[in-house]
Write a protein that holds these residues in place. Structure first.
Motif, PDB file in Angstrom:
ATOM      1  N   SER A  45       1.040  -1.477   0.204  1.00  0.00           N
ATOM      2  CA  SER A  45       0.343   0.401  -0.223  1.00  0.00           C
ATOM      3  C   SER A  45       0.703   1.194  -0.359  1.00  0.00           C
ATOM      4  N   VAL A  50      -5.308   0.534   4.221  1.00  0.00           N
ATOM      5  CA  VAL A  50      -6.444  -0.583   3.367  1.00  0.00           C
ATOM      6  C   VAL A  50      -7.773  -1.091   5.021  1.00  0.00           C
ATOM      7  N   LEU A  69     -10.597   1.312   1.151  1.00  0.00           N
ATOM      8  CA  LEU A  69      -9.366   1.845   0.063  1.00  0.00           C
ATOM      9  C   LEU A  69      -9.468   3.583   1.542  1.00  0.00           C
ATOM     10  N   VAL A  80      -2.645   0.234  -3.613  1.00  0.00           N
ATOM     11  CA  VAL A  80      -2.413  -0.511  -3.156  1.00  0.00           C
ATOM     12  C   VAL A  80      -2.300  -1.432  -4.352  1.00  0.00           C
TER      13      VAL A  80
END
Length: 227
Positions: A45, A50, A69, A80
């Protein structure tokens, strides 16, 4: 023939296959591990958080398996990603220069746009408007294309097809700028996008979605199914 930026309505598990009814075929493949757990350490990420199994929304199958997200503060990319090695995927069957399809189910949060990028191929990208159900930006390059299909309850299956031209390729989901004008922007810490069911297959169109955990699934055998 409908335009690619005209949304189609499909069940989650419908095959996107068009084959002779005399030889029905079922492709079951997903080269991405942890396809419903983007918070797993195998995913990377950048400037986003997340939230796994969010209770905010139900996923396309009616469970709480979707990921939320949320962008982070700062002027950068918010994405990501997962990198796969092309040459070691399976027994020299797949070759560099073949088309791959990257797909993901998306639902708008506070952001009505989402993007899929395949890097390692000249960074092919597609931008999707999750409010209107259209492809807002198609990928450049001959043979590359994007498609969006309505599933249910605000969920769309978004896909990008592009060539895998190098020894490795990176599958990426981006939160773009709220108005869809840029991929890089100054995050607020409050911009959200819901995603579920990441998939990468060796095809030039989406395949039936298959969940993965620690092992990818790459079926080179065309399995016959009941007509």
């Amino acid at each position: 023939m409908p335009r690619l930026n005209s949304p189609r309505t499909i069940p989650v598990n419908q095959r996107i296959e068009h084959v002779s009814p005399r030889t029905p075929i079922d492709w079951r493949s997903n080269l991405l591990t942890y396809s419903e757990q983007l918070s797993d350490s195998s995913w990377t990420s950048t400037a986003l958080v997340v939230s796994e199994n969010t209770a905010d929304v139900l996923d396309p199958r009616g469970s709480t398996r979707a990921d939320k997200l949320t962008d982070s503060v700062g002027s950068t990319v918010h994405r990501v990603t997962k990198t796969i090695t092309i040459s070691s995927i399976v027994n020299n069957v797949h070759v560099i220069g073949s088309y791959v399809n990257c797909s993901c189910f998306m639902k708008q949060g506070t952001n009505q746009y989402g993007a899929i990028v395949l890097d390692g191929t000249g960074a092919s990208s597609a931008l999707f408007n999750l409010s209107t159900g259209t492809v807002a930006k198609f990928p450049a390059g001959a043979g590359n294309f994007a498609e969006i299909s309505f599933v249910s309850d605000g969920w769309y299956r978004c896909s990008l097809t592009a060539k895998a031209n190098n020894n490795s390729a990176t599958y990426e989901i981006w939160i773009p700028k709220n108005d869809g004008s840029a991929y890089t922007y100054t995050g607020t810490g409050t911009t959200t996008l819901y995603v579920w069911g990441a998939q990468l297959v060796w095809k030039n169109e989406p395949s039936m979605y298959v969940q993965t955990m620690s092992a990818k699934l790459d079926s080179n055998v065309r399995s016959r199914i009941a007509p």
